[in-house]
Motif scaffolding. Structure first.
Motif, PDB file in Angstrom:
ATOM      1  N   GLN A 120       0.838  -1.200   0.000  1.00  0.00           N
ATOM      2  CA  GLN A 120       0.000   0.000   0.000  1.00  0.00           C
ATOM      3  C   GLN A 120       0.872   1.250   0.000  1.00  0.00           C
ATOM      4  OE1 GLN A 120      -3.761   0.079   2.374  1.00  0.00           O
ATOM      5  NE2 GLN A 120      -2.796  -1.596   3.507  1.00  0.00           N
ATOM      6  N   PRO A 121       0.463   2.290  -0.721  1.00  0.00           N
ATOM      7  CA  PRO A 121       1.205   3.554  -0.669  1.00  0.00           C
ATOM      8  C   PRO A 121       1.225   4.110   0.750  1.00  0.00           C
ATOM      9  CG  PRO A 121      -0.398   3.558  -2.469  1.00  0.00           C
ATOM     10  CD  PRO A 121      -0.688   2.355  -1.634  1.00  0.00           C
ATOM     11  N   LEU A 122       2.277   4.848   1.057  1.00  0.00           N
ATOM     12  CA  LEU A 122       2.411   5.408   2.398  1.00  0.00           C
ATOM     13  C   LEU A 122       1.230   6.319   2.729  1.00  0.00           C
ATOM     14  CD1 LEU A 122       4.055   5.767   4.968  1.00  0.00           C
ATOM     15  CD2 LEU A 122       5.366   7.570   3.816  1.00  0.00           C
ATOM     16  N   ALA A 123       0.774   7.099   1.771  1.00  0.00           N
ATOM     17  CA  ALA A 123      -0.351   8.008   2.023  1.00  0.00           C
ATOM     18  C   ALA A 123      -1.599   7.231   2.427  1.00  0.00           C
ATOM     19  CB  ALA A 123      -0.628   8.847   0.783  1.00  0.00           C
ATOM     20  N   THR A 124      -1.823   6.084   1.797  1.00  0.00           N
ATOM     21  CA  THR A 124      -2.982   5.250   2.139  1.00  0.00           C
ATOM     22  C   THR A 124      -2.844   4.704   3.554  1.00  0.00           C
ATOM     23  OG1 THR A 124      -3.222   4.619  -0.188  1.00  0.00           O
ATOM     24  CG2 THR A 124      -4.307   3.217   1.450  1.00  0.00           C
ATOM     25  N   ARG A 125      -1.629   4.298   3.910  1.00  0.00           N
ATOM     26  CA  ARG A 125      -1.404   3.754   5.261  1.00  0.00           C
ATOM     27  C   ARG A 125      -1.565   4.831   6.329  1.00  0.00           C
ATOM     28  NH1 ARG A 125       4.150   1.435   5.394  1.00  0.00           N
ATOM     29  NH2 ARG A 125       4.608   2.505   3.443  1.00  0.00           N
ATOM     30  N   ILE A 126      -1.147   6.057   6.011  1.00  0.00           N
ATOM     31  CA  ILE A 126      -1.314   7.157   6.966  1.00  0.00           C
ATOM     32  C   ILE A 126      -2.796   7.453   7.178  1.00  0.00           C
ATOM     33  CG2 ILE A 126      -0.958   9.633   7.294  1.00  0.00           C
ATOM     34  CD1 ILE A 126       1.511   7.964   7.884  1.00  0.00           C
ATOM     35  N   THR A 127      -3.547   7.461   6.090  1.00  0.00           N
ATOM     36  CA  THR A 127      -4.994   7.691   6.207  1.00  0.00           C
ATOM     37  C   THR A 127      -5.639   6.614   7.071  1.00  0.00           C
ATOM     38  OG1 THR A 127      -5.061   8.753   4.029  1.00  0.00           O
ATOM     39  CG2 THR A 127      -7.142   7.909   4.904  1.00  0.00           C
ATOM     40  N   ARG A 128      -5.231   5.369   6.848  1.00  0.00           N
ATOM     41  CA  ARG A 128      -5.784   4.262   7.638  1.00  0.00           C
ATOM     42  C   ARG A 128      -5.385   4.393   9.104  1.00  0.00           C
ATOM     43  NH1 ARG A 128      -9.792   1.466   9.139  1.00  0.00           N
ATOM     44  NH2 ARG A 128      -9.310  -0.641   9.887  1.00  0.00           N
ATOM     45  N   THR A 129      -4.167   4.834   9.372  1.00  0.00           N
ATOM     46  CA  THR A 129      -3.714   5.016  10.759  1.00  0.00           C
ATOM     47  C   THR A 129      -4.566   6.058  11.472  1.00  0.00           C
ATOM     48  OG1 THR A 129      -1.444   4.442  10.141  1.00  0.00           O
ATOM     49  CG2 THR A 129      -1.736   5.660  12.196  1.00  0.00           C
ATOM     50  N   LYS A 130      -4.888   7.129  10.793  1.00  0.00           N
ATOM     51  CA  LYS A 130      -5.730   8.167  11.396  1.00  0.00           C
ATOM     52  C   LYS A 130      -7.130   7.634  11.687  1.00  0.00           C
ATOM     53  CE  LYS A 130      -3.249  12.065   9.328  1.00  0.00           C
ATOM     54  NZ  LYS A 130      -3.320  13.217   8.390  1.00  0.00           N
ATOM     55  N   GLN A 131      -7.627   6.772  10.808  1.00  0.00           N
ATOM     56  CA  GLN A 131      -8.933   6.154  11.057  1.00  0.00           C
ATOM     57  C   GLN A 131      -8.877   5.256  12.299  1.00  0.00           C
ATOM     58  OE1 GLN A 131      -9.611   4.149   7.346  1.00  0.00           O
ATOM     59  NE2 GLN A 131     -10.401   5.993   6.304  1.00  0.00           N
ATOM     60  N   LEU A 132      -7.774   4.520  12.448  1.00  0.00           N
ATOM     61  CA  LEU A 132      -7.613   3.650  13.621  1.00  0.00           C
ATOM     62  C   LEU A 132      -7.507   4.479  14.900  1.00  0.00           C
ATOM     63  CD1 LEU A 132      -5.124   1.004  12.154  1.00  0.00           C
ATOM     64  CD2 LEU A 132      -7.586   0.740  12.533  1.00  0.00           C
ATOM     65  N   GLN A 133      -6.880   5.647  14.809  1.00  0.00           N
ATOM     66  CA  GLN A 133      -6.813   6.529  15.978  1.00  0.00           C
ATOM     67  C   GLN A 133      -8.209   6.984  16.400  1.00  0.00           C
ATOM     68  OE1 GLN A 133      -4.012   9.516  14.515  1.00  0.00           O
ATOM     69  NE2 GLN A 133      -2.479   8.818  15.994  1.00  0.00           N
ATOM     70  N   GLN A 134      -9.039   7.300  15.414  1.00  0.00           N
ATOM     71  CA  GLN A 134     -10.412   7.700  15.733  1.00  0.00           C
ATOM     72  C   GLN A 134     -11.168   6.548  16.398  1.00  0.00           C
ATOM     73  OE1 GLN A 134     -11.963   9.008  11.972  1.00  0.00           O
ATOM     74  NE2 GLN A 134     -11.067  11.055  12.136  1.00  0.00           N
ATOM     75  N   GLN A 135     -10.967   5.336  15.895  1.00  0.00           N
ATOM     76  CA  GLN A 135     -11.609   4.172  16.510  1.00  0.00           C
ATOM     77  C   GLN A 135     -11.135   3.998  17.955  1.00  0.00           C
ATOM     78  OE1 GLN A 135     -11.568   0.508  14.200  1.00  0.00           O
ATOM     79  NE2 GLN A 135     -11.486   1.676  12.280  1.00  0.00           N
ATOM     80  N   TRP A 136      -9.842   4.198  18.175  1.00  0.00           N
ATOM     81  CA  TRP A 136      -9.280   4.062  19.530  1.00  0.00           C
ATOM     82  C   TRP A 136      -9.980   5.029  20.487  1.00  0.00           C
ATOM     83  CZ3 TRP A 136      -5.075   1.034  21.347  1.00  0.00           C
ATOM     84  CH2 TRP A 136      -4.640   1.345  22.638  1.00  0.00           C
ATOM     85  N   ARG A 137     -10.115   6.277  20.045  1.00  0.00           N
ATOM     86  CA  ARG A 137     -10.722   7.277  20.920  1.00  0.00           C
ATOM     87  C   ARG A 137     -12.192   6.980  21.215  1.00  0.00           C
ATOM     88  NH1 ARG A 137      -7.123  10.771  18.004  1.00  0.00           N
ATOM     89  NH2 ARG A 137      -8.680  11.097  16.362  1.00  0.00           N
TER      90      ARG A 137
END
Length: 332
Positions: A46-63
């Motif tokens: 996966q492109p790095l930009a896609t992985r960063i977007t997914r990481t931010k989504q996971l952060q929202q789920q965490w919160r």
């Protein structure tokens, strides 16, 4: 009251059990999120930009999950944050690398532009060097879109336009010099024309006897055409033939004036309009440069005949003056 206390204690115990159960579920979900973030760190598909977007989504789920058991929450958070930070560090490193690469590209472009700006071609055949510069620039594309890049590209456009104009002027200078080298042949044709017109016999002119340079294909055809006209035209010339020659010669002079000055005398306006219409019609099919037009005029001058000497004398001084203007080398 004891019964009520026991019931309340039992309810509180069950509630705490539910809270603990939910906390364990949250802990499991957070461990799952940690696993997903850690997997993203090494996901090369996966492109790095896609992985960063997914990481931010996971952060929202965490919160949105709430808290894990008290003894685990802090440790889980540290692990999750560390995994996220590593991905963001990859992003920052990529941005830094990209910025350095773009900076290097602009530095290379700047060096080429500066070299082009200092280059002053002295011969028309140096156009290959301009092509080499432009090929080097094309290898740097796509260029970044920022103020520095846009300013450099505006400067580059101006330099390329100026160099092309200079090369075009040099090409014209070379054409006039070539014409001057052909003047012995032109004069030989004029002499042979006048001999024929005087009734002294029509003779063909041999180019190799008059000039040492090799004629281009176009000039060689014009040379042969001039000989053919002299040998095949019934003499003496009729008034209609002489008028036609006079008009053709004047038309070539006017065309030359447009190339040299961009304007003509008032008396030549009808010829100017005719030439402009011809230019427009020719331009519909092929784009002609100033050098192309000059070549056509000079070829036509060589081919035009048989030319009465007095008619040539009427135009030759102005023709020479116009050619002298075109022969001026461009200023640096």
């Amino acid at each position: 009251s004891e019964a009520i206390g026991r019931r309340f204690g039992a309810i509180r115990h069950r509630l705490q059990a539910l809270i603990d159960q939910r906390a364990e579920q949250i802990a499991a979900q957070k461990r799952e999120l940690i696993g997903q973030v850690q997997a993203l760190q090494n996901d090369s598909e996966q492109p790095l930009a896609t992985r960063i977007t997914r990481t931010k989504q996971l952060q929202q789920q965490w919160r949105s999950l709430g808290r894990a058991p008290k003894g685990e929450e802090q440790a889980l958070w540290k692990t999750f944050r560390s995994a996220c930070d590593q991905l963001f560090a990859q992003r920052d490193a990529h941005k830094h690398e990209q910025a350095n690469r773009l900076q290097h590209t602009l530095d290379q472009l700047q060096a080429i532009i500066d070299e082009m700006d200092g280059w002053q071609p002295t011969q028309a055949d140096e156009s290959e060097r301009l092509d080499t510069y432009l090929a080097s620039i094309s290898q740097l594309e796509p260029l970044p879109r920022n103020r520095r890049s846009e300013g450099m590209q505006r400067r580059l456009s101006g330099i390329v336009r100026a160099k092309r104009e200079r090369l075009s002027r040099l090409e014209i200078v070379g054409q006039v010099q070539q014409w001057h080298a052909l003047l012995p042949l032109v004069n030989a044709h004029l002499h042979a024309d006048q001999q024929a017109l005087n009734g002294e016999g029509a003779q063909a002119v041999e180019a190799t006897s008059e000039i040492s340079i090799e004629l281009t294909e176009a000039f060689n055809e014009a040379h042969q055409q001039r000989n053919h006209a002299r040998l095949s035209t019934p003499l003496p010339l009729s008034s209609e033939q002489q008028s036609a020659l006079e008009e053709q010669l004047a038309r070539l002079r006017v065309h030359l004036s447009l190339l040299a000055l961009g304007s003509v005398k008032q008396r030549d306006e009808p010829l100017r309009l005719a030439i402009q219409v011809e230019r427009l019609n020719s331009g519909i099919h092929t784009e002609r440069s100033k050098a192309d037009e000059l070549d056509e005029v000079l070829v036509a001058l060589l081919a035009l005949g048989p030319m009465p000497h007095n008619l040539w004398l009427q135009e030759v001084n102005e023709l020479d003056n116009l050619l002298s203007r075109l022969a001026r080398p461009p200023q640096p």
